[in-house]
Design a protein around this motif. Structure first.
Motif, mmCIF file in Angstrom:
data_model
loop_
_atom_site.group_PDB
_atom_site.id
_atom_site.type_symbol
_atom_site.label_atom_id
_atom_site.label_comp_id
_atom_site.label_asym_id
_atom_site.label_seq_id
_atom_site.Cartn_x
_atom_site.Cartn_y
_atom_site.Cartn_z
ATOM 1 N N ASN A 1 0.812 -1.223 0.000
ATOM 2 C CA ASN A 1 0.000 0.000 0.000
ATOM 3 C C ASN A 1 0.841 1.267 0.000
ATOM 4 O OD1 ASN A 1 0.803 0.450 2.733
ATOM 5 N ND2 ASN A 1 -0.909 -0.792 3.473
ATOM 6 N N GLY A 2 2.168 1.152 -0.018
ATOM 7 C CA GLY A 2 3.020 2.334 -0.053
ATOM 8 C C GLY A 2 3.037 3.111 1.249
ATOM 9 N N GLY A 3 2.623 2.466 2.353
ATOM 10 C CA GLY A 3 2.669 3.129 3.653
ATOM 11 C C GLY A 3 1.353 3.680 4.136
ATOM 12 N N HIS A 4 0.266 3.489 3.352
ATOM 13 C CA HIS A 4 -1.026 4.045 3.772
ATOM 14 C C HIS A 4 -2.134 3.298 3.038
ATOM 15 C CE1 HIS A 4 -4.065 6.941 4.997
ATOM 16 N NE2 HIS A 4 -3.150 7.664 5.650
ATOM 17 N N THR A 5 -3.076 2.719 3.788
ATOM 18 C CA THR A 5 -4.205 2.052 3.136
ATOM 19 C C THR A 5 -5.187 3.105 2.622
ATOM 20 O OG1 THR A 5 -5.575 1.888 5.118
ATOM 21 C CG2 THR A 5 -3.988 0.111 4.736
ATOM 22 N N GLU A 6 -6.044 2.689 1.698
ATOM 23 C CA GLU A 6 -7.068 3.581 1.157
ATOM 24 C C GLU A 6 -8.445 3.005 1.480
ATOM 25 O OE1 GLU A 6 -8.601 6.447 0.487
ATOM 26 O OE2 GLU A 6 -6.769 6.858 -0.669
ATOM 27 N N ARG A 7 -9.411 3.892 1.710
ATOM 28 C CA ARG A 7 -10.764 3.420 1.995
ATOM 29 C C ARG A 7 -11.364 2.807 0.726
ATOM 30 N NH1 ARG A 7 -14.722 6.979 0.203
ATOM 31 N NH2 ARG A 7 -13.932 9.029 -0.445
ATOM 32 N N SER A 8 -12.215 1.810 0.932
ATOM 33 C CA SER A 8 -12.760 1.080 -0.211
ATOM 34 C C SER A 8 -13.619 1.965 -1.105
ATOM 35 C CB SER A 8 -13.569 -0.128 0.263
ATOM 36 O OG SER A 8 -14.662 0.288 1.069
ATOM 37 N N GLY A 9 -14.351 2.904 -0.524
ATOM 38 C CA GLY A 9 -15.240 3.730 -1.328
ATOM 39 C C GLY A 9 -14.527 4.646 -2.286
ATOM 40 N N TYR A 10 -13.267 4.973 -2.005
ATOM 41 C CA TYR A 10 -12.517 5.844 -2.917
ATOM 42 C C TYR A 10 -12.049 5.061 -4.145
ATOM 43 C CZ TYR A 10 -9.048 9.115 -4.719
ATOM 44 O OH TYR A 10 -8.340 9.955 -5.529
ATOM 45 N N VAL A 11 -11.685 3.789 -3.934
ATOM 46 C CA VAL A 11 -11.158 2.978 -5.040
ATOM 47 C C VAL A 11 -12.267 2.223 -5.753
ATOM 48 C CG1 VAL A 11 -9.606 1.067 -5.634
ATOM 49 C CG2 VAL A 11 -8.937 2.742 -3.895
ATOM 50 N N PHE A 12 -13.195 1.633 -4.963
ATOM 51 C CA PHE A 12 -14.264 0.819 -5.536
ATOM 52 C C PHE A 12 -15.596 1.567 -5.461
ATOM 53 C CE2 PHE A 12 -11.391 -2.590 -3.588
ATOM 54 C CZ PHE A 12 -10.576 -2.589 -4.706
ATOM 55 N N ALA A 13 -16.675 0.821 -5.553
ATOM 56 C CA ALA A 13 -17.982 1.465 -5.626
ATOM 57 C C ALA A 13 -18.575 1.780 -4.268
ATOM 58 C CB ALA A 13 -18.955 0.558 -6.401
ATOM 59 N N THR A 14 -18.154 1.059 -3.224
ATOM 60 C CA THR A 14 -18.847 1.153 -1.939
ATOM 61 C C THR A 14 -17.862 1.322 -0.797
ATOM 62 O OG1 THR A 14 -20.546 -0.341 -2.814
ATOM 63 C CG2 THR A 14 -20.519 -0.001 -0.435
ATOM 64 N N ASP A 15 -18.232 2.189 0.156
ATOM 65 C CA ASP A 15 -17.461 2.295 1.394
ATOM 66 C C ASP A 15 -17.855 1.167 2.323
ATOM 67 O OD1 ASP A 15 -15.503 4.363 1.731
ATOM 68 O OD2 ASP A 15 -17.097 5.841 1.446
ATOM 69 N N LEU A 16 -16.876 0.358 2.732
ATOM 70 C CA LEU A 16 -17.107 -0.721 3.685
ATOM 71 C C LEU A 16 -16.475 -0.311 5.010
ATOM 72 C CD1 LEU A 16 -16.312 -3.722 1.314
ATOM 73 C CD2 LEU A 16 -18.560 -2.893 2.019
ATOM 74 N N PRO A 17 -17.209 -0.378 6.115
ATOM 75 C CA PRO A 17 -16.715 0.185 7.380
ATOM 76 C C PRO A 17 -15.453 -0.476 7.908
ATOM 77 C CG PRO A 17 -18.730 -1.102 7.712
ATOM 78 C CD PRO A 17 -18.570 -0.933 6.234
ATOM 79 N N TYR A 18 -15.177 -1.685 7.488
ATOM 80 C CA TYR A 18 -13.985 -2.377 7.989
ATOM 81 C C TYR A 18 -12.761 -2.148 7.107
ATOM 82 C CZ TYR A 18 -16.059 -5.723 4.675
ATOM 83 O OH TYR A 18 -16.620 -6.312 3.573
ATOM 84 N N LEU A 19 -12.891 -1.305 6.058
ATOM 85 C CA LEU A 19 -11.770 -1.017 5.156
ATOM 86 C C LEU A 19 -11.530 0.493 5.089
ATOM 87 C CD1 LEU A 19 -12.618 -3.502 2.238
ATOM 88 C CD2 LEU A 19 -10.849 -3.762 3.989
ATOM 89 N N PRO A 20 -10.969 1.093 6.151
ATOM 90 C CA PRO A 20 -10.742 2.545 6.178
ATOM 91 C C PRO A 20 -9.385 2.911 5.564
ATOM 92 C CG PRO A 20 -10.102 1.624 8.269
ATOM 93 C CD PRO A 20 -10.570 0.452 7.424
ATOM 94 N N SER A 21 -9.134 4.208 5.514
ATOM 95 C CA SER A 21 -7.832 4.728 5.100
ATOM 96 C C SER A 21 -7.037 5.072 6.351
ATOM 97 C CB SER A 21 -8.021 5.977 4.233
ATOM 98 O OG SER A 21 -6.777 6.575 3.918
ATOM 99 N N LYS A 22 -5.807 4.543 6.461
ATOM 100 C CA LYS A 22 -4.980 4.838 7.634
ATOM 101 C C LYS A 22 -3.527 4.512 7.337
ATOM 102 C CE LYS A 22 -5.876 0.354 9.860
ATOM 103 N NZ LYS A 22 -6.376 -0.299 11.105
ATOM 104 N N PRO A 23 -2.586 5.092 8.089
ATOM 105 C CA PRO A 23 -1.159 4.818 7.868
ATOM 106 C C PRO A 23 -0.820 3.359 8.187
ATOM 107 C CG PRO A 23 -1.480 6.807 9.174
ATOM 108 C CD PRO A 23 -2.806 6.126 9.117
ATOM 109 N N ASP A 24 0.147 2.844 7.458
ATOM 110 C CA ASP A 24 0.643 1.480 7.694
ATOM 111 C C ASP A 24 2.170 1.519 7.673
ATOM 112 O OD1 ASP A 24 1.155 -1.198 7.907
ATOM 113 O OD2 ASP A 24 0.421 -1.726 5.905
#
Length: 986
Positions: free
Chosen positions: A610-633
């Protein structure tokens, strides 16, 4: 910023233009590989090396999820279809267990008044195939490893596990069943053995209210023949019981040939018969005995001897044979070394009979129920192919029988590595020697199955599907994937498009067997990261297949793709790799474990880095899923991660050509490129706006589209691709130039103002006179007034027909290039063309919603493909036969094209009845999909020099084969078809 007029470039004395030097380069600097949603595989690996457990790894990447066992089922497994209570086969044998022709592998284990069954995994108890409600649950289940004591008293079942009496005062019923999950087993105290297939079926003994038969049934023939049981040790059974005998059905037929290998005796209804003064009657060793049944009488002949004369009356006929000898049965192509052959008349049919082997002790049955398959094909069964092998028993829950798409093709070669059987629609029996390639094609609704130079189907086997069943502990190599597979079966199913095309599917595959062949992480990683990967892959597969099976729009006969469209399933390449032990251990130690959120499996997306930071699912795909947020890694940016950072440089000359290859990014010579907003929380540019300014115009596209444009062209040019959308770019400053470079041949796709002939649909003749002059006719609103214009390339109608057919042929020949381009065009086309209901289920929607999992840096050494770029996706599109392409109808009003022809990409003159009046012809697609598909088709004509040459060759053929005129003689005299039609060349 100064932009010279485009016309200046073509004047005799060019004026200076402000552009980026074509010999310079644009540099992209990026991080990570993949979409950045969910688990980073390299980040998970770093966490594993830091001592994190699989649970801790998953907890970080999938927030607030729960780890559940048994796929999350607890008293709610969807019940299988009820299995009819078996009825006895008529026989004069003293003790006969119930069986049917549809259940050939039902095995009698013992007859008793009590037994203890101990399931090793997920299970369900039924009476007369109906669930029992107990303790508030709708179905009775016991924990794995819990003994279940079953007795029968006074005609009622008593079923106890621990302190729980499932039946209370007793369950009425004739049968009781214990269903158990694939890849588990059940131990039976009465036999001292465990059983890994089928189900345990207890059947009341007629006339005795306290005793019952213990049987194993619902076995496929493969499971029965190749692995009917485990053998943990000596039997614990009373050999004095008359029921200590196994009888099993081999086939149902009108004729068979039995060849005894030694001493033998023939009887009718178990009584000796006389022939020519001989009693009992015996046939010579190795002498074939032909047995038929005609009008209720047996006909038995060996050599010149007709044992029965005009026919022997009786219900059964037996061939007894000596110890240490065997009998070969022509109907099955097998030989048998124990028991006896018992032929039993079929009730109600005077000419047919069952072939059974009976009088086996349990020891003989378990140790050697049959010999191996012959070395040559036994050929198809004579007469009706029974026993019925398909359908296999209904799985108790979806994860028990996954269907995996391996390929879409018009031909495959399957090479079985051991005993096998080929069926058509589950019927018949074609066998080939181990290691023999079998080439299978489909033409005009008939299958052709060729091995050893001959077609087993002759002029073709009628049927919808073909199956290759293969034995346990063997494998089948599939030519389309270049891989072999050791589990499930191969099922070939027509795709529904081109009548010669079919899917190659691996089905009846359990979830755990499927996971053994998943290649999504390097095999030399540690156990905890492998466990995290196994649970994530299992969760993704379970969520996806449940969603697709419940969807009214998913109509394909498979659940998952074997590529990164879902997950990379490579079969034996992974499972049997020398370094696979840790991965297999991880799969086995997490068996049945899923991540749940809100009571359902999660879409556990993962990616390489992820290059050091995850992305929320709704930004990349069609739906925001609450268990897939954007945060540093922070663990992703470790030195061990080869994808933590990367850079790519592309020449401006290349970028000019790549951008001008598409109408939506055609800007002439590049002047500048900048990001103007919409950046994701991780810094990704998927939905960001990137403004590209050139000498022709300025356009704004998404970062995702820009990446797709570059990657498609870079892949075709053999250059490295952008690994993620987490990138920035540096464009050299533009300068004035008096000799700008050619932006590149746009391949017939010119800026929008040149492509489209626009005008309001104002009369019945509008399409006839204008839009039918080219292959692209779809809705295009040039002024935004809500009235659809007509958009068409300037070709004669005759040339349009030939051109379009040529493109369709190219798409069939170069499916990979076409499919990759179609996916890109679907993602970049306008979101809607005014058909929201239809667009929600069109082919483009799948591409727009697609969220595949990129492989984690696999190489051939660790079970992967070694391809670092995103692989070409499998093609979900269906091709329509040419004679089914056209939607025909007379142009009868101003709205005809709006209502009909704009539903597809090919709208051109086609006179179906030869009356000189042009029909309208269109593929039944949404307008949005039509636009994307036509753009992808047009790309083929110039994708490479080889394709340009192929286009020219196909065009000649299609010009010659098409109509000589479509009513435009003056224009046709100068069109692209004219020289070929005049010369008659093909």
């Amino acid at each position: 910023m100064v932009v010279a007029p485009t016309s200046a470039q073509n004047s005799p004395n060019p004026q200076p233009v402000f552009i980026v030097d074509p010999s310079s380069a644009v540099t992209f600097t990026g991080k990570g590989w993949g979409h950045g949603v969910g688990m980073s595989q390299w980040g998970a690996n770093a966490r594993s090396q830091a001592g994190h457990s699989a649970t801790e790894i998953l907890g970080f990447y999938y927030e607030n999820t729960q780890l559940v066992e048994n796929y999350g089922y607890s008293g709610a497994i969807p019940p299988p279809s009820p299995t009819p209570i078996p009825t006895p086969v008529a026989s004069s044998t003293a003790t006969q267990f119930p069986t049917t022709a549809q259940d050939p592998a039902q095995i009698l284990l013992a007859t008793t008044d009590t037994t203890t069954l101990t399931p090793g995994g997920l299970n369900r108890i039924t009476v007369d195939n109906q669930n029992i409600a107990v303790g508030g649950e709708s179905a009775a289940r016991v924990p794995a490893g819990t003994p279940i004591v079953i007795a029968r008293a006074g005609g009622l079942w008593r079923i106890t596990n621990g302190t729980t009496d499932v039946c209370g005062n007793g369950c009425p019923g004739e049968t009781a069943q214990l269903h158990f999950a694939t890849d588990t087993s059940v131990a039976i105290s009465t036999t001292g053995r465990s059983y890994s297939h089928g189900r345990i079926n207890l059947i009341a003994v007629a006339g005795d209210p306290n005793r019952f038969h213990i049987t194993v049934d619902s076995l496929t023939v493969e499971k029965f023949l190749n692995d009917p049981h485990n053998d943990p040790g000596p039997l614990n059974v009373d050999h004095g019981l008359p029921e200590d005998s196994v009888q099993f059905l081999l086939a149902n037929t009108e004729a068979t040939t039995l060849t005894p290998g030694g001493l033998n005796r023939i009887t009718i209804d178990n009584a000796n018969i006389s022939y020519s003064g001989q009693s009992p009657v015996r046939a010579p060793a190795n002498g074939p005995i032909t047995v038929t049944r005609v009008n209720g009488l047996w006909r038995i002949q060996y050599g010149s001897a007709n044992v029965c004369g005009t026919g022997c009356s009786g219900q059964t006929a037996q061939l007894h044979f000596g110890t240490d000898t065997a009998v070969a049965v022509s109907t099955t192509g097998r030989s048998y070394s124990h028991g006896r052959i018992n032929l039993i008349a079929v009730a109600g049919d005077p000419n047919r009979f069952h072939i059974t082997v009976d009088s086996l002790t349990i020891e003989k049955f378990f140790r050697d129920p049959h010999s191996g398959l012959p070395s040559t094909s036994a050929g198809p069964l004579p007469s009706t192919p029974e026993p019925v092998i398909e359908p296999t028993p209904e799985p108790a829950y979806p994860e028990e029988a996954i269907r995996v798409h391996l390929a879409s093709t018009t031909g495959t070669t399957l090479t079985p590595g051991g005993p096998n059987r080929i069926t058509v629609d589950g019927q018949g029996e074609i066998r080939v020697p181990s290691g023999t390639p079998v080439a299978i094609t489909r033409h005009a609704g008939h299958w052709h199955i060729v091995h050893n130079g001959s077609d087993a189907c002759g002029n073709g086997c009628a049927g919808q599907t073909v199956q290759l069943h293969f034995a346990t502990n063997t494998s089948v190599a599939v030519s389309n994937t270049g891989r072999s597979y050791s589990h499930g079966r191969i099922n070939l199913v027509p795709s529904g498009g081109d009548p010669s095309e079919f899917y190659v599917i691996l089905d009846t595959l359990s979830m755990e067997k499927y996971l053994r062949g998943i290649a999504e992480s390097p095999m030399n990683w540690g156990l905890s990261v492998h466990k995290a990967q196994a649970i994530a892959a299992r969760s993704y597969a379970s969520a996806t297949l449940r969603e697709r099976r419940a969807s009214a729009t998913w109509t394909r006969p498979f659940d998952l793709y074997s590529t990164v469209w879902d997950q990379a399933y490579v079969g034996d390449s992974r499972e049997k790799h020398a370094d696979a032990a840790t991965w297999i251990r991880a799969v086995e130690e997490t068996a049945g474990q899923l991540l749940h959120y809100g009571g359902a499996p999660v879409r556990a997306f993962y990616h390489a880095s992820n290059g050091g930071h995850t992305e929320r699912s709704g930004y990349v795909f069609a739906t925001d899923l609450p268990y897939l947020p954007s945060k540093p890694d922070p663990f992703d940016n470790q030195a061990i991660n080869p994808y933590a950072s990367w850079s790519r440089s592309y020449s401006v000359a290349d970028l000019n050509r790549w951008l001008n290859d598409h109408t939506d990014t055609a800007v002439g010579q590049l002047i500048s490129m900048e990001t103007v907003g919409g950046i994701g929380g991780s810094g990704r540019l998927d939905r960001a706006q990137v403004r590209i300014t050139g000498t022709s115009r300025s356009v704004t596209v998404s970062g995702n589209r820009l990446q797709a444009r570059i990657n498609t062209a870079a892949r075709e040019a053999g250059q490295n691709q952008l690994l993620s959308t987490l990138f920035s770019f540096i464009v050299p400053l533009a300068t004035f130039s008096t000799t700008p470079a050619d932006p590149g041949d746009p391949g017939g796709i010119t800026p929008a103002t040149d492509v489209f002939f626009s005008g309001v649909i104002d009369s019945p003749d509008f399409c006839l006179n204008r839009s039918l002059g080219g292959p692209i006719t779809y809705a295009f609103d040039s002024d935004g007034d809500g009235i659809a214009d007509i958009c068409s390339l300037p070709r004669t109608r005759r040339e349009a027909v030939a051109h379009q057919r040529t493109l369709e042929h190219l798409a069939l020949v170069e499916r990979d290039i076409f499919t990759a381009r179609l996916a890109e065009e679907c993602r970049s086309v306008a979101a809607t063309f005014g058909e929201p209901d239809k667009e929600a289920v069109d082919e483009c929607q799948q591409y727009r919603d697609f969220a595949g999992n990129a492989p984690g840096g696999l190489t051939p050494a660790n079970g992967g493909s070694g391809v670092q770029a995103q692989p070409t996706p499998e093609d979900p599109d269906s091709y329509t036969a040419e004679d089914l392409m056209f939607y025909s109808g007379i142009i009868d009003g101003p709205n005809f094209c709006l209502n009909f022809s704009l539903g597809g990409p090919t709208t051109y003159a086609f006179d179906s009845n030869g009356d000189g009046v042009a029909d309208v012809c269109a593929l039944p697609r949404t307008r949005r999909e039509a636009v994307a598909r036509q753009r992808a088709l047009e790309h083929l004509a110039h994708a490479s020099q080889e394709l340009e040459d192929l286009y020219d060759a196909f065009l000649i053929v299609n010009c010659h084969m098409g109509p000589e005129t479509l009513g435009e003689p003056d224009k046709e005299a100068k069109d692209a078809c004219a020289p070929h039609i005049r010369s008659g060349a093909v």
